[in-house]
Write an enzyme that holds these catalytic residues in place. Structure first.
Site, mmCIF file in Angstrom:
data_model
loop_
_atom_site.group_PDB
_atom_site.id
_atom_site.type_symbol
_atom_site.label_atom_id
_atom_site.label_comp_id
_atom_site.label_asym_id
_atom_site.label_seq_id
_atom_site.Cartn_x
_atom_site.Cartn_y
_atom_site.Cartn_z
ATOM 1 N N ASN A 1 1.523 3.023 -2.635
ATOM 2 C CA ASN A 1 0.825 3.955 -3.536
ATOM 3 C C ASN A 1 -0.413 4.540 -2.862
ATOM 4 O O ASN A 1 -0.730 5.710 -3.053
ATOM 5 C CB ASN A 1 0.472 3.263 -4.854
ATOM 6 C CG ASN A 1 1.669 3.198 -5.779
ATOM 7 O OD1 ASN A 1 2.106 4.216 -6.312
ATOM 8 N ND2 ASN A 1 2.228 2.007 -5.938
ATOM 9 N N GLY B 1 0.785 -1.236 0.000
ATOM 10 C CA GLY B 1 0.000 0.000 0.000
ATOM 11 C C GLY B 1 0.812 1.280 0.000
ATOM 12 O O GLY B 1 0.337 2.311 0.464
ATOM 13 N N HIS C 1 0.696 1.265 -13.239
ATOM 14 C CA HIS C 1 1.432 0.080 -13.685
ATOM 15 C C HIS C 1 2.933 0.382 -13.608
ATOM 16 O O HIS C 1 3.368 1.447 -14.059
ATOM 17 C CB HIS C 1 1.031 -0.285 -15.121
ATOM 18 C CG HIS C 1 1.712 -1.518 -15.594
ATOM 19 N ND1 HIS C 1 1.327 -2.781 -15.177
ATOM 20 C CD2 HIS C 1 2.793 -1.700 -16.397
ATOM 21 C CE1 HIS C 1 2.130 -3.679 -15.706
ATOM 22 N NE2 HIS C 1 3.024 -3.043 -16.457
ATOM 23 N N ALA D 1 8.805 7.549 -9.636
ATOM 24 C CA ALA D 1 7.710 7.683 -10.606
ATOM 25 C C ALA D 1 6.329 7.457 -9.990
ATOM 26 O O ALA D 1 5.521 8.370 -9.904
ATOM 27 C CB ALA D 1 7.941 6.725 -11.775
HETATM 28 C C1 GAR Z 1 3.427 -1.219 -7.373
HETATM 29 O O1 GAR Z 1 4.685 -1.231 -7.990
HETATM 30 C C2 GAR Z 1 2.324 -1.196 -8.421
HETATM 31 O O2 GAR Z 1 2.625 -0.424 -9.543
HETATM 32 C C3 GAR Z 1 2.265 -2.652 -8.802
HETATM 33 O O3 GAR Z 1 2.445 -3.357 -7.586
HETATM 34 C C4 GAR Z 1 3.166 -2.547 -6.658
HETATM 35 C C5 GAR Z 1 2.310 -2.367 -5.421
HETATM 36 O O4 GAR Z 1 2.949 -1.663 -4.418
HETATM 37 N N1 GAR Z 1 1.028 -2.965 -9.433
HETATM 38 C C6 GAR Z 1 0.896 -3.881 -10.360
HETATM 39 O O5 GAR Z 1 1.789 -4.564 -10.771
HETATM 40 C C7 GAR Z 1 -0.535 -4.061 -10.885
HETATM 41 N N2 GAR Z 1 -0.491 -4.537 -12.224
HETATM 42 P P1 GAR Z 1 2.156 -0.971 -3.227
HETATM 43 O O6 GAR Z 1 1.190 -1.989 -2.654
HETATM 44 O O7 GAR Z 1 3.234 -0.631 -2.242
HETATM 45 O O8 GAR Z 1 1.458 0.259 -3.755
#
Ligand code: GAR
Length: 212
Positions: A17, A15, A113, A183
């Site tokens: 993001n 989480g 993504h 990014a």
């Molecule tokens: C992030 O890098 C996101 O872009 C990717 O998973 C990670 C989640 O991190 N998402 C995907 O690959 C979806 N296709 P987070 O839980 O710390 O935000």
């Protein structure tokens, strides 16, 4: 002033993001939107802890427990309706939503993504797998993309992209972290802000940004 759009964030893991979005809201950057619901695709997602700390309503839609894609999506829809959600943000959401679901939310679902679409995207390209594939190709540049979700996986109109250097001594974890820091955590809140301020239009599968 118009009411802020009611945002649901769908998550599966750490989480970070989601955290970037909540931080943007705290700083007043996301004033035209409000995160009112976080739905996790499994009960152990740390993103749930982050949301609870901010007193944001949480729900879990766990496909393994619910038994089918239909039941999984019905649970998500139930939560979205209960919280009168206007837009959905997929922030590290590792399940693919069916065309049946996405077609009910035209131009109202945003996804981040961790690569420069159309590279390293589509079915099977999620989380660390994306960075493993990028490193196997020896890319000198990768990055992140925020796009509008359409029924075809990772193929919707691109809102924002940001390039990040790929280094020859990178591991997937190191590249993932650099792409998040440089990014994803920047362009996801920015794209959601643009969307909530009604600055995005879509024509011929392309996004145009107004007055920025
Ligand atoms: C992030 O890098 C996101 O872009 C990717 O998973 C990670 C989640 O991190 N998402 C995907 O690959 C979806 N296709 P987070 O839980 O710390 O935000």
């Amino acid at each position: 002033m118009a009411e802020p759009l009611r945002i649901a964030v769908l998550v599966s893991g750490g989480g970070t993001n989601l955290q970037a979005l909540m931080d943007a809201e705290d700083k007043g950057i996301l004033h035209s939107g409000e995160i009112v619901l976080v739905i996790a695709s499994n009960p152990t997602a740390f993103a749930l802890t982050r949301a609870k700390k901010k007193n944001i309503a949480t729900a879990v839609a766990w496909k393994r427990e619910l038994g089918s894609q239909e039941a999984f999506e019905a649970e998500i829809e139930k939560q979205l309706a209960a919280h009168k959600i206007d837009i959905i943000v997929l922030a590290g959401f590792m399940n693919i939503l069916s065309a049946n679901f996405t077609s009910k939310w035209p131009e109202r679902i945003i996804n981040v993504h961790p690569a420069l679409i159309p590279s390293f995207c589509g079915k099977g390209f999620y989380g660390l797998h994306v960075h493993e594939a990028a490193l196997a190709k020896g890319v000198k540049v990768s990055g992140a993309t925020v796009h509008i979700v359409t029924p075809e996986c990772d193929a919707g109109p691109i809102i924002l992209q940001k390039a990040v250097e790929g280094r020859q001594d990178d591991t997937p974890e190191v590249l993932q972290r650099r792409i998040m820091e440089e990014a994803e955590w920047k362009i996801l809140p920015e794209a959601v802000r643009l969307f909530c301020e009604d600055k995005i239009t879509v024509e011929n599968n392309k996004v145009y940004i107004k007055g920025e």
